[in-house]
Design a protein around this motif. Structure first.
Motif, short mmCIF file in Angstrom:
data_model
loop_
_atom_site.label_atom_id
_atom_site.label_comp_id
_atom_site.label_asym_id
_atom_site.label_seq_id
_atom_site.Cartn_x
_atom_site.Cartn_y
_atom_site.Cartn_z
N GLU A 236 0.87 -1.29 -0.05
CA GLU A 236 0.06 0.08 -0.07
C GLU A 236 0.85 1.25 -0.08
O GLU A 236 0.54 2.28 -0.80
CB GLU A 236 -0.81 0.00 1.39
CG GLU A 236 -1.99 1.09 1.29
CD GLU A 236 -2.86 1.25 2.42
OE1 GLU A 236 -3.70 1.74 2.60
OE2 GLU A 236 -1.98 0.53 3.53
N GLN A 237 2.01 1.44 0.88
CA GLN A 237 2.90 2.41 0.95
C GLN A 237 3.71 2.61 -0.52
O GLN A 237 3.69 3.64 -0.78
CB GLN A 237 3.87 2.32 2.16
CG GLN A 237 3.18 2.29 3.59
CD GLN A 237 2.54 3.48 3.78
OE1 GLN A 237 3.05 4.76 3.54
NE2 GLN A 237 1.31 3.52 4.37
N GLU A 238 3.98 1.37 -0.82
CA GLU A 238 4.93 1.72 -2.27
C GLU A 238 4.04 2.24 -3.33
O GLU A 238 4.45 3.04 -4.31
CB GLU A 238 5.46 0.17 -2.63
CG GLU A 238 6.24 0.15 -4.16
CD GLU A 238 7.37 0.93 -3.99
OE1 GLU A 238 7.99 1.35 -4.84
OE2 GLU A 238 8.18 1.42 -2.88
N LYS A 239 2.76 1.45 -3.18
CA LYS A 239 1.86 2.21 -4.50
C LYS A 239 1.63 3.53 -4.23
O LYS A 239 1.34 4.37 -5.37
CB LYS A 239 0.59 1.28 -4.69
CG LYS A 239 0.66 -0.04 -5.26
CD LYS A 239 -0.82 -0.57 -5.41
CE LYS A 239 -0.68 -1.64 -6.47
NZ LYS A 239 -1.98 -2.29 -6.57
N ARG A 240 1.23 4.10 -3.19
CA ARG A 240 1.04 5.58 -2.81
C ARG A 240 2.11 6.51 -3.38
O ARG A 240 2.04 7.32 -3.92
CB ARG A 240 0.67 5.72 -1.41
CG ARG A 240 -0.83 5.31 -1.07
CD ARG A 240 -1.16 5.64 0.40
NE ARG A 240 -2.29 5.23 0.78
CZ ARG A 240 -2.82 5.20 1.97
NH1 ARG A 240 -2.03 6.08 2.95
NH2 ARG A 240 -4.17 5.18 2.51
N LEU A 241 3.17 6.02 -2.64
CA LEU A 241 4.61 6.76 -3.09
C LEU A 241 5.84 6.04 -2.91
O LEU A 241 6.06 5.27 -1.89
CB LEU A 241 4.60 7.90 -2.12
CG LEU A 241 5.76 8.96 -2.18
CD1 LEU A 241 5.51 9.82 -3.32
CD2 LEU A 241 5.98 9.97 -0.83
N PRO A 242 6.46 5.48 -4.02
CA PRO A 242 7.42 4.56 -4.07
C PRO A 242 8.77 4.97 -3.11
O PRO A 242 8.92 6.20 -3.02
CB PRO A 242 7.86 4.60 -5.55
CG PRO A 242 6.74 5.21 -6.28
CD PRO A 242 6.19 5.88 -5.49
N PHE A 243 9.29 4.18 -2.45
CA PHE A 243 10.31 4.10 -1.76
C PHE A 243 11.60 4.74 -2.23
O PHE A 243 12.07 4.24 -3.15
CB PHE A 243 10.58 3.04 -0.97
CG PHE A 243 9.75 2.60 0.43
CD1 PHE A 243 10.43 2.42 1.59
CD2 PHE A 243 8.53 2.79 0.47
CE1 PHE A 243 9.58 2.20 2.84
CE2 PHE A 243 7.44 2.56 1.38
CZ PHE A 243 8.44 2.44 2.56
N MET A 244 12.08 5.73 -1.68
CA MET A 244 13.35 6.45 -2.35
C MET A 244 14.52 5.67 -1.79
O MET A 244 14.54 4.70 -0.98
CB MET A 244 13.54 7.80 -1.96
CG MET A 244 12.27 8.54 -2.23
SD MET A 244 12.23 9.20 -3.90
CE MET A 244 13.73 10.41 -4.01
N LYS A 245 15.80 6.13 -2.46
CA LYS A 245 17.12 5.49 -1.73
C LYS A 245 17.55 5.69 -0.09
O LYS A 245 17.23 6.97 0.03
CB LYS A 245 18.17 5.94 -2.57
CG LYS A 245 18.25 5.37 -4.07
CD LYS A 245 19.84 5.76 -4.78
CE LYS A 245 19.71 4.95 -6.08
NZ LYS A 245 21.05 5.34 -6.79
N GLY A 246 17.89 4.79 0.47
CA GLY A 246 17.98 4.96 1.94
C GLY A 246 16.84 5.34 2.72
O GLY A 246 16.87 5.12 4.02
N GLU A 247 15.50 4.83 2.17
CA GLU A 247 14.49 5.04 3.01
C GLU A 247 13.92 3.82 3.55
O GLU A 247 14.09 2.82 2.89
CB GLU A 247 13.20 5.61 2.01
CG GLU A 247 12.22 6.31 2.90
CD GLU A 247 11.12 6.96 1.85
OE1 GLU A 247 10.00 7.57 2.48
OE2 GLU A 247 11.21 6.87 0.51
N GLY A 248 13.40 3.86 4.72
CA GLY A 248 12.76 2.35 5.19
C GLY A 248 13.62 1.93 6.29
O GLY A 248 14.46 2.67 6.48
N PRO A 249 13.37 1.01 7.02
CA PRO A 249 12.04 0.23 6.56
C PRO A 249 10.79 0.49 7.08
O PRO A 249 10.70 1.53 7.99
CB PRO A 249 12.47 -1.17 7.28
CG PRO A 249 12.94 -0.83 8.52
CD PRO A 249 13.94 0.49 8.07
#
Length: 613
Positions: A236-249
């Motif tokens: 759900e989070q990835e579809k709303r706004l893709p994760f950037m480099k160094g972001e997460g978890p």
């Protein structure tokens, strides 16, 4: 004149000498009084003493009917007298039970953690979250519109015990839980067609955003309760706004052992790949544990990671060195949570909580979670729900437990006989690393295809051994308790406890490696007189609870806990959950207090030493 006086004198003498007749009854009474006078006690004083005794003992006081000459209860029937005596005995039992419970409550209160299981910043600032995290998931409308009585009937059917406010409804199928088609397909490939009891209630609770304590017997499918929702939230989070480099978890799963962390990581990757193959966005998963190169783990993290599976030591190290952060992490699951807190990782967990920048959804799972841990864990949760399938710490009923009295020196030779009971694969557990190595060497000499793992071996060797055993290349795995918690091996026929563990909870975890997912398994345990009596009593009661055969050697042991049953109480320790003792005799509590006392002395010594310098 003289003669007259003489006659009067003689008549008076004769009057004095006259002794009237005394009846026998009166004479006996006089004799008794004379005897009583000699003894210095009278009938009156005896009666007074008896009345005093009766007034001090209210429970045994009997009212006497003054009109009755036959007996105090002559006018009451024997049946009524019996029921009256029974009532008094019950009242006496109740007061003794209440007294014991109050004493135990005081002991539990004195050892209870006063410091909440929360982050340092949250404790310092007094931050408390009132409402659970909101999610976009809702149960199907027709399930929500069902009356609560229908949900309760379903829970009763599946033996699901729930605690908490606004409990989400139980759901009987994965389709109704709204999982996408690739997840359903992947579940069917694993042979999972319908949810297990813990999944029926647990998955809807997690998908609703609720904090949860999940307790169910080994092999009941607890892992899917926290892995499937984390995949859906990350998607759900990835579809709303893709994760950037160094972001997460976005989601973090903490496991107490490397083997369990690796297994959980592989389970998540299995479902993630099925989603990716069906055209869904790629979800990146990182595995952070000791024994692996940090560089490999950092490569995944730098690209942006959705889900991280970690062991406490490596996670703490990476957080401390700022290699990772938990700024966007909103989902935390701790597998085998009670073992982690018991093993001394409690301060580490509290430190990890401090790295979160906002509210998180916290899930705690285990097969053995005593009330002491449950109460303590609740301090970290927001409006938690507790989902319990069976008693916390109970053995899996699909496991046939056999206990054999084997002398210490005869164990290794007897092991070959035990291996003949079933076809491979077989798991052999031992307490000490040197015993694992000795058993492994002996089996190899006898031509048995065996591998071994323990904490002293390097990670590469441990991983290779587990993979060979899992893939059926080796027949026997010899291990310490590193392999007892959470590991899922397919088709394990037989678990052999070469020695009885020092903790009954470890025994439950060990035998839980077999009899998984509804299959029947066998567990053989070697015991002898060298084992601590409290552990043998816990084992005896565990066998009785699971309706297993108790050997005569074990039946001869009688515990205080059994005597407590006569008072109408329940067996078991409220501190560790062991069934063979009460909290006042808990060996685990005693060991913990001894350790604390030693640490206090050590700290004082170190403080004095530094002051001298």
């Amino acid at each position: 004149m003289y003669s007259q006086r003489k006659n009067e004198k003689s008549s008076s003498e004769s009057d004095d000498d006259y002794v009237p007749y005394v009846p026998i009854k009166q004479r006996k009474k006089q004799q008794m009084q004379a005897i009583e006078k000699k003894l210095g006690r009278t009938v009156a004083t005896i009666k007074q003493e008896e009345e005093k005794k009766e007034s001090t003992n209210d429970e045994e006081e009997v009212e006497e009917d003054p009109e009755s000459s036959v007996g105090p209860n002559a006018h009451i029937s024997l049946l009524d007298q019996h029921s009256e005596l029974k009532k008094k005995a019950e009242a006496k039992k109740e007061t003794a039970r209440e007294k014991l419970l109050k004493e135990e409550e005081k002991i539990l209160e004195s050892v209870a953690e006063k410091k909440a299981l929360m982050g340092v910043a949250e404790l310092a600032k007094g931050i408390q979250y009132e409402d659970p995290i909101k999610t976009g998931w809702r149960p199907p409308r027709y399930i929500m519109n069902m009356p609560e009585s229908k949900h309760e009937k379903l829970r009763k059917k599946w033996h699901i015990l729930v605690e908490g406010d606004d409990m989400p409804p139980p759901i009987k199928s994965f389709q109704e839980m709204k999982f996408p088609k690739p997840i359903i397909t992947a579940l069917k490939k694993k042979g999972i067609n319908k949810p297990s009891p813990i999944q029926v209630q647990g998955i809807p609770a997690v998908l609703s955003g609720r904090d949860m304590i999940g307790i169910a017997f080994t092999g009941s499918g607890k892992t899917l309760v926290f892995t499937l929702p984390i995949i859906m939230f990350s998607l759900e989070q990835e579809k709303r706004l893709p994760f950037m480099k160094g972001e997460g978890p976005y989601g973090l799963i903490i496991c107490p052992s490397r083997e369990l962390a690796k297994q959980t990581y592989e389970i998540i990757n299995f479902y993630v790949k099925h989603l990716e193959n069906d055209g869904y966005p790629l979800l990146r998963t990182a595995l952070c544990m000791g024994g692996m190169a940090v560089k490999e783990q950092l490569d995944v993290i730098k690209r942006g990671v959705h889900i991280m599976v970690a062991t406490p030591g490596r996670l703490m190290d990476m957080l401390d060195k700022k290699m990772i952060n938990l700024d966007v992490c909103r989902y935390l699951s701790i597998d085998e949570a009670d073992r982690m807190i018991d093993m001394g990782f409690e301060e580490d967990v509290r430190t990890i909580f401090s790295y979160f920048k906002g509210q998180r959804q916290t899930l705690l799972f285990s097969a053995t979670m005593p009330k002491k841990i449950q109460n303590f864990a609740r301090s970290a949760l927001v409006k938690p729900v507790t989902v319990n399938v069976g008693r916390a710490g109970a053995a899996n009923l699909d496991v046939i437990q056999e206990v054999e009295n084997v002398k210490q020196e005869a164990k290794v030779v007897y092991l070959l006989e035990s291996l003949q009971k079933t076809a491979p694969p077989v798991l052999v557990f031992a307490e000490k690393k040197q015993d694992v190595d000795a058993i492994h060497e002996y089996l190899l000499l006898k031509g048995v295809e065996a591998v071994a793992i323990h904490g002293g071996k390097d990670q590469e060797e441990r991983s290779r051994s587990v993979d060979q055993f899992r893939q059926g290349e080796k027949d026997v795995l010899v291990a310490t308790d590193v392999a007892s918690k959470g590991l899922d091996f397919p088709n394990i026929q037989h678990v052999i406890n070469y020695d009885m563990p020092e903790d009954i909870e470890n025994y439950v975890h060990r035998i839980g490696r077999t009899g998984r997912c509804g299959k029947t398994g066998l567990a053989t345990t070697y015991i002898n007189k060298s084992i601590d009596e409290s552990i043998l009593l816990d084992l005896k009661h565990l066998l009785m609870e699971a309706k297993q055969k108790v050997p005569p050697f074990l039946s001869s042991y009688v515990s205080e806990s059994e005597k407590y049953l006569d008072l109408g109480g329940e067996v078991g320790c409220s501190y560790c959950g062991g069934l063979g003792h009460r909290i006042a005799d808990c060996p685990k509590l005693e060991a913990m207090q001894t350790k604390q006392a030693q640490n206090i002395g050590r700290r004082d010594y170190l403080a004095n030493s530094s002051a001298d310098w």
